[in-house]
Every structure is written in C-alpha cells, then in structure tokens.
Design a protein around this motif. Structure first.
Motif, short mmCIF file in Angstrom:
data_model
loop_
_atom_site.label_atom_id
_atom_site.label_comp_id
_atom_site.label_asym_id
_atom_site.label_seq_id
_atom_site.Cartn_x
_atom_site.Cartn_y
_atom_site.Cartn_z
N TYR A 108 15.12 16.02 -5.63
CA TYR A 108 16.56 16.00 -5.88
C TYR A 108 17.26 14.91 -5.07
CZ TYR A 108 15.54 20.22 -8.41
OH TYR A 108 15.00 21.10 -9.33
N THR A 109 16.53 14.27 -4.17
CA THR A 109 17.14 13.22 -3.34
C THR A 109 16.40 11.89 -3.48
OG1 THR A 109 15.76 13.98 -1.50
CG2 THR A 109 18.04 14.79 -1.58
N ASP A 110 15.14 11.94 -3.93
CA ASP A 110 14.30 10.73 -4.00
C ASP A 110 13.85 10.56 -5.45
OD1 ASP A 110 12.65 8.61 -3.06
OD2 ASP A 110 10.93 9.98 -3.01
N PRO A 111 14.35 9.52 -6.14
CA PRO A 111 14.04 9.39 -7.57
C PRO A 111 12.55 9.24 -7.85
CG PRO A 111 15.78 7.84 -6.91
CD PRO A 111 15.21 8.45 -5.65
N LEU A 112 12.13 9.80 -8.95
CA LEU A 112 10.76 9.68 -9.44
C LEU A 112 10.76 8.47 -10.38
CD1 LEU A 112 8.22 11.46 -9.16
CD2 LEU A 112 8.98 12.76 -11.15
N MET A 113 9.91 7.49 -10.11
CA MET A 113 9.85 6.30 -10.96
C MET A 113 8.41 5.87 -11.13
SD MET A 113 12.97 3.78 -9.83
CE MET A 113 13.22 3.08 -11.46
#
Lengths: 333, 333
Positions: free
Chosen positions: A108-113
C-alpha cells in the motif's frame, strides 16, 4: 493533440496528427516522421504539431485524409522502456484472496512494477499471436503514459511534469505460464508476450478535468467477444498515481524520453463494474463458487478496449484485437 | 569488425569504426550515424562498415584519429531491449548455498532471465551514480550479445544465427535492495540501476575460435580498486549458451533488432578463478567463515572489466568506472 503512427513497412512507421474526433488525419512530414523523434525534442517539435492539429480540427489542413485505426502501429511501435505498474490494489487483493494469500502491508506504500519487453509492440488492430491456447491467454486493459526525460531522484510531483502523452494498453498475459515463472523469482518474462496500444496517444490537456492528480477519471470499457465485460472507473481506485509510478523507477536511475509506464489492470472494488482481465473474473468465481468457470481466450476470440470522454466521444480510439495461432496471423497480413 | 559510439551531445551519439588493435577510429558518416540504424538494416550496411574497417586496419583510412574509450557512450546508448540471463549456474548455486537454499532442478533446463531497463545505459567510463552507499553497490561482469531480428518460436540454433555483435557489460546491482524487491514477486526493478557496456562491440568473427557453440571461450578479468579479483573462464561453465537465452525470449514473442542479451555474472566452480561480483565473494566467505566480511562498493571505488583475446590484446576495450554520489557526477561532467 492526438498522435498516431501509420504502418508504412518500416520499423517505426510514419507519424500522423489525428483530429480530435478521430475522423481525419494528416502526415506530420516536415515536422517529424517518427514519434520518438518528437519525444526526444518535445519543446521544439510539439508546438509545431499542435499548430497542425489546430488546422486539422478546423478542417483547413490541405492534405487531410480519413483516419483508419486499422492502419496504425502502436503510437511508439518500439520503445526504450515499458514499465508496468499494478496500481489498482483491488486487482492484487482479489487475485491473492482467491488463492488464500495475504496482501503485504508494504504493497500500500511501495508500488508493484515490472519491467516489460518493449522491442516489438502490437498495433491496436494487430492479432494477438500465440503458439498455444493452453497458455491461458488473457487481456489486461490499462491506461499508460509516455514520458519525457525524468531525472534520477525526482519526486512524484516532478515526475508528473514529465508526462507527455496518454494511451490505452492491452498488456496481454499468459496466465498459465505465470505461476512457474514467478516462482523462479526473477519476475515475468515468457508470460508477458507483446503488448498492444491504442490507435492514438493524446496529450493530457485532451482529457480536460478528467486528468487530475496523475489519474484518469474516466471509464475504461472492455468488450470480450462482443460482450461488454468491463466498465471500470480508472480514477478513484488507482492507489498510486502515474507520478508515483514514474518516481518509483527514478529512485535508482534516470527515466529517458519515450519511456512508457502502465497503470496495471484497471480494477474496482464494486464488482458490478465488471472486469478488465479474465483472471479477475475467475478470482471472483473462485471466491463465490469455489472454482473458476470462465475459460481464458481461445483462437478467434476478440477483445475491444476503449475509453470515452465526458462528452461520449472516443478519446484514444479502440484497441480491437483477435487471438490467432502463428500461421493464421501470417496468412491474414 | 569493431564498432563504438562517440559522445556528441546527442542521445544516440556518433557511430565510429574502431581498428582491431583499438588504436584508431573513423567516423562511419556516409554509411550510418547510429548503431541502431546498422542493426535495423544489417545486410545492407554492415558490409560497407566492414570495408571501412579493413581500410582502417591497413592504416589507409584518411580521416582516422586515435581511439579514446573515455569519449564513448555504450555502443547502443539506449536499446529496445535488455534481457539479462543468469546462465552460469555456479553463481546461482553459490548465492543460494550461502543462504541455505536449494537450486530447483528446473534451473538446469529452463534459463533464468530478467527484463532490464534499456532507456539509459552508461558508457564504459561513465560514473556509477548512486544516491546511497547503503544500497549495497556491486558490479557484475558479464558478456552480452546484440541481436538482429529473431522470430517468435525460433530454436536455439536459429537464434544463434541472429547474433550480430558481442560486448562486455557491468550489470550494476544494488544488493541490499534485492531481497525486499524480489519478495514482492515481480522481479528486479530499483535494484538494477543503469548498466554499462564496453567501449566497443565486435562481430563474432573477431573472436575466432574462442566463439564456439554460442559461448565465449576466454577469460573475463575484473579489477576492483586496482586489485585483480576475477579471472573467470566465460566458456565451459556457461550452462545455457546465447542461442538458448535468445530462444527463451522467443518462446512467446519476437526479438527485434538491437536487443541486448546478457550472460549473467560469469562464474566458475573453482574459486581460485576469483569472482565477477562481490556478492559471490561474500557467499564464499559465508560458507567458509559463517559470515561475509568483504563490504560492497563505496564512493570512489573503481571497477575495471576487460577480456583479452588469445593473442593477449584487449578485445572490447575496458569498462572502467568509478562509484559516485549524484552531485559529484554532475560536477565531473
């Protein structure tokens, strides 16, 4: 303004300016021949294209011709970067819930890419060529941006300033290849074949107030085999906006002009909006009925992805693809 | 032949042909200005470059000048694809053994590859700019190939035919960012900053008999802070040859001209050869002494990566980089 790339037998195609209503187009010859060229020198070239766009919209462009999406390559037929986020956390929650897994708090704080292949994109009406139907062929309807140069260490706000164009994407996925591939630990590779993009790429001003805070506040429509299966809101539930996704890449490196950054499957908590990929439909079935019942795509299946503006007109033109085996694709070319 | 790209302030630089002994160079102007252009039209342009190369080697090229690796960008300063394998299984075994993990049986038949960022490569003598020393800055000395078009479904043997050029790579890795990133499941992203490449890219014939079965049978030298730490044999222990790596990508998509495919860290079972990345040294220390004692790179650290032919001459020129904080790099430009 709206830009497209016409097939001309070359690797990068021919840049055309397309009218706001997608009815007519005009070669950008004399200004630029390729879209990457414009992105490399945006401040100099884009005002000239904008002038042509204005003339075209006024019906005064002398050599205008009817715009045909079937003649389009992807706006960038090949790019130096394709980085795809998974910014709609509902998609992640749903898929994980269906297999009894938790969503880590950090998501919820660190984007998944993930880093995707960018050397061979598909045009909006090109076949999805796949050697096996058993690989679990799925579409993924997304919004994507094309950037200018964004320096290493840029903030999300600075990164937003680097957005030049918006497009739609069909991030085709081979679902049955994903579990084994992700288990290897190095991310997607064979499970992500060529991605397709919408006929036109548009500057953010074309979206008016629908472009807010790095999110597109419009409905993304997905139509599978002629049946409207998704009417998903792209704005409010995008957990990370495009500036945040770009800044994620910029933490340890520069992002250079012509990089394409995707939103990930557009997904809403309210299931009545439908779905932008079959995997979600199957996850819902698993949660509700204990097992998936909707099969993935088969040869001959069609997928149409489109987004309309608040005035009801198509913004990017439609992605309209058919799934085909390798031989059939060659024969239909 | 040997090709390089000189810095000229533009994004793609200027293509130069470099003499076999790396002593002199000649602009390829009149034939092609950029390397990607040559890869896009290899059969037409490469014989012309080959002619210039022959003239240059004979000392008869009229406008030849001394070759300076410091003036080089990466041979392809940006590319449409950077796909890196991990083809030396010893590297994987070592790193896993040190953390008490097994190597899955499938790793010996199914190559491990990740998709890397390719929009902003580093030249051979460019600084490794990193915002924090705490990220665990490491070098990774590798061999890489540049391909022409290789069609979807190609066999490893067909893929071998698609190899146009070879280079060395420093696939810089931020070790302390890797565990958290891989735990997210989507592969490397922030833990892989910009990759650097050797001053020149060479056609396979330059390697003579050292290029066999899709492998380079030569020694890769890594020199860290002036100390030779790695003299690793690149040939015999490469579990998957370059044709196999390229065919792995081709399973579900086309590979297009200008794609760069890396070998992964060159690694030997016999530890006396040293190491091509610090992570391996630390793994060995962990196995032998219970804990790693060699620290990762610090600002000011240097790394030199080079490969010599059987006659003792440098084949690709040397990658010679320094680790620097963002400010220092800007100041030294």
């Amino acid at each position: 303004m709206k830009l497209a790339t016409y097939k001309d037998g070359s690797r990068d195609g021919q840049l055309v300016v397309v009218s706001r209503d997608l009815a007519s187009a005009h070669y950008a010859t004399g200004i630029a021949t390729r879209l990457q060229q414009v992105l490399d020198d945006w401040n100099f070239l884009s005002p000239q294209l904008q002038d042509l766009y204005t003339t075209l919209n006024q019906g005064k462009a002398r050599h205008a011709f009817p715009f045909e999406p079937q003649k389009c390559m992807a706006p960038l037929p090949r790019a130096y970067q394709w980085a795809d986020g998974s910014a709609y956390l509902n998609h992640v929650e749903l898929v994980r819930k269906a297999r009894g897994a938790e969503v880590p708090e950090s998501f919820y704080t660190d984007p998944l890419m993930y880093q995707g292949g960018s050397d061979d994109f598909l045009g909006p009406c090109d076949d999805i060529v796949c050697a096996s139907e058993e690989w679990g062929i799925d579409f993924e309807a997304e919004v994507a941006v094309v950037t200018g140069d964004v320096a290493m260490g840029s903030t999300p706000e600075q990164a937003l300033e680097g957005i030049r164009l918006l497009m739609l994407a069909n991030d085709v996925s081979l679902r049955n290849l994903i579990p084994a591939e992700l288990a290897k630990g190095f991310g997607f590779f064979q499970s992500k074949p060529a991605t397709a993009f919408s006929p036109v790429a548009v500057t953010p001003d074309e979206l008016g107030e629908a472009w807010q805070g790095g999110r597109v506040h419009l409905t993304l429509q997905s139509t599978w085999n002629g049946k409207k299966v998704g009417m998903c809101e792209a704005g409010p539930e995008m957990t990370f906006h495009f500036g945040q996704l770009i800044a994620h890449i910029c933490k340890t490196r520069n992002v250079r002009a012509g990089s394409i950054v995707g939103s990930g499957t557009v997904s809403n908590k309210d299931w009545s909006h439908g779905y932008s990929c079959i995997a979600e439909k199957r996850a819902i079935e698993t949660l509700e009925e204990g097992a998936p019942k909707t099969a993935f795509m088969r040869y001959g299946d069609t997928i149409r992805i489109e987004m309309k503006g608040r005035d009801g007109s198509s913004l990017f033109g439609a992605i309209e693809q058919k799934v085909a085996p390798p031989g059939a694709a060659a024969a239909s070319e």
